[in-house]
Design a protein around this motif. Structure first.
Motif: not given
Length: 315
Positions: A116-127, A161-164, A202-213
Motif C-alpha cells: 500500500g501507500r507509504d505516506l511521508p508524514a512530512t508532506t501534505y497529502p492534499e497537495i 515498498s518495504g515500509v508497507n 515466477q509469474g505471480v501477482k503483486q497487488w498495490y492497494e492505495p487505500d492501505m496506508v
C-alpha cells in the motif's frame, strides 16, 4: 489465517514506541511480531515488554555482522504463519492495516504479495500530485516507485515498498531474499525491488492497494551517515540497482538499461544528464556523485557476472 509482522528496527526508541502503539491499536491484532534490533539497542526490549507484553507473541532478533537481509531471513525462518507484513520502526500503520491485509489475502487467493501507500508524514497529502504509474520497472530499467503518491485505483505492480508490504510466507520463504545485496548497518538498498523482480519471474501477482496506508516518519539511520554527502550509500545503492536489473531484464533491456543509466541516471545515481543538471548547484560534488555512481554500476556488473565471488565487488 495467521499474520505476522516483521519490523526492521534502527535503534530509534522514540520511533519504535510510536510503531508499537500503532500495532497495538490495529483493528485486527498481529498473531506475532518479530523485531530486528541493533546490537547496541538497549531500550527496545523494555519498550516491547511494556507496550506489547503478553498481549501478542513477540520475538526480538538481534542483527549481526552478516547484515539486515540475513537477519530478515533468520526471522522468516522462525515464523509459523500464512502472511508476513513488513514495516519499519519509523512508520505507523493505520488502524485498518492488518485488517486490509488479511481480507485481501483471503478474498484474492491469486495474489502472492500486497502493498500500500507509504505516506511521508512530512508532506501534505492534499497537495501531492496524482500518479498513473506505481511500482513499475520499464523495459530499459527505469525504476518508478511512487508508492508515496496518491493514485486512483488498485493495480498490479512489479514491486512494493518495504515500509508497507505483505507476502505469503510460503512463497516468501521459497523465493528467499537476495544475500548478494550490499548493505550498511541497518540499510539494505532495493531488497524489495529484488524480491519483486524475482516474484515477477515466477509469474505471480503483486497487488498495490492505495487505500492501505502506512504513515512514514523517516528517521535518521544508525550508521555512518553524516549531515553531508555519504559516498558509500551512493555506491552501494547503484551497485544493488545495477545487479538486480542485469539479473532480471532481458538481453536487449540490459543494454538499454546501461545506456540509460550512463546517459540519464537518477537523483540517487547520477548519469551525464543528472550531472549537468546539478552541476550549477553542487559544483564538484555533482561530479563526485557521478563518479561514485559509476563505481557502483561497475561493482553491480561484477556482482551479476561473478555472483559467487563477493570479494571482488565490495565497496
Amino acid at each position: 489465517m495467521k499474520v505476522n509482522v516483521l519490523v526492521n528496527g534502527g535503534n530509534r526508541p522514540r520511533d519504535m514506541e510510536r510503531l508499537l502503539k500503532a500495532l497495538m491499536a490495529q483493528n485486527r491484532k498481529p498473531d506475532a511480531v518479530f523485531i530486528l534490533i541493533h546490537p547496541r539497542d538497549t531500550e527496545t526490549p523494555d519498550l516491547v515488554e511494556k507496550l506489547i507484553g503478553s498481549v501478542v507473541s513477540y520475538t526480538l532478533v538481534r542483527k549481526d555482522q552478516s547484515g539486515p537481509v540475513s537477519s530478515m531471513l533468520k526471522a522468516l525462518g522462525l515464523m509459523v504463519c500464512n502472511v508476513v507484513a513488513f514495516t519499519h520502526d519509523d512508520a505507523a500503520p493505520r488502524p485498518d492495516w492488518l485488517e486490509r491485509i488479511e481480507n485481501a489475502f483471503v478474498h484474492m487467493p491469486e495474489i502472492a504479495a500486497l502493498g500500500g501507500r507509504d505516506l511521508p508524514a512530512t508532506t501534505y497529502p492534499e497537495i501531492l500530485p496524482y500518479c498513473d504509474v506505481v511500482g513499475k520497472v520499464t523495459w530499459y530499467g527505469k525504476i518508478i516507485a511512487n508508492h508515496h503518491l496518491p493514485c486512483l485505483s488498485a493495480r498490479n505492480v512489479d514491486f512494493l515498498s518495504g515500509v508497507n508490504a505483505a507476502y505469503r510466507h510460503e512463497i516468501l520463504v521459497g523465493t528467499s531474499l537476495d544475500l548478494r545485496l550490499q548493505w550498511q548497518q541497518d540499510t539494505a538498498w532495493h531488497w524489495e525491488l529484488a524480491l519483486g523482480m524475482a516474484l515477477n519471474k515466477q509469474g505471480v501477482k503483486q497487488w498495490y492497494e492505495p487505500d492501505m496506508v502506512v504513515d512514514h516518519f523517516p528517521g535518521k539511520l544508525f550508521s555512518d551517515q553524516k549531515d553531508g554527502y555519504w559516498f558509500a550509500a551512493t555506491r552501494k545503492r547503484a551497485q544493488n540497482e545495477t545487479y538486480i536489473l542485469m539479473k532480471y531484464l532481458p538481453i536487449f533491456g540490459r543494454f538499454a538499461c546501461m545506456v540509460y543509466a550512463l546517459m540519464v541516471g537518477s537523483r540517487d545515481s547520477y548519469g551525464l544528464l543528472q550531472l549537468m543538471r546539478f552541476w550549477p548547484k553542487e559544483g564538484s560534488l555533482a561530479f563526485r556523485k557521478f563518479q561514485d555512481a559509476l563505481r557502483g554500476r561497475y561493482n553491480g556488473m561484477q556482482t551479476w557476472m561473478f555472483p559467487d565471488n563477493l570479494d571482488r565487488v565490495q565497496g
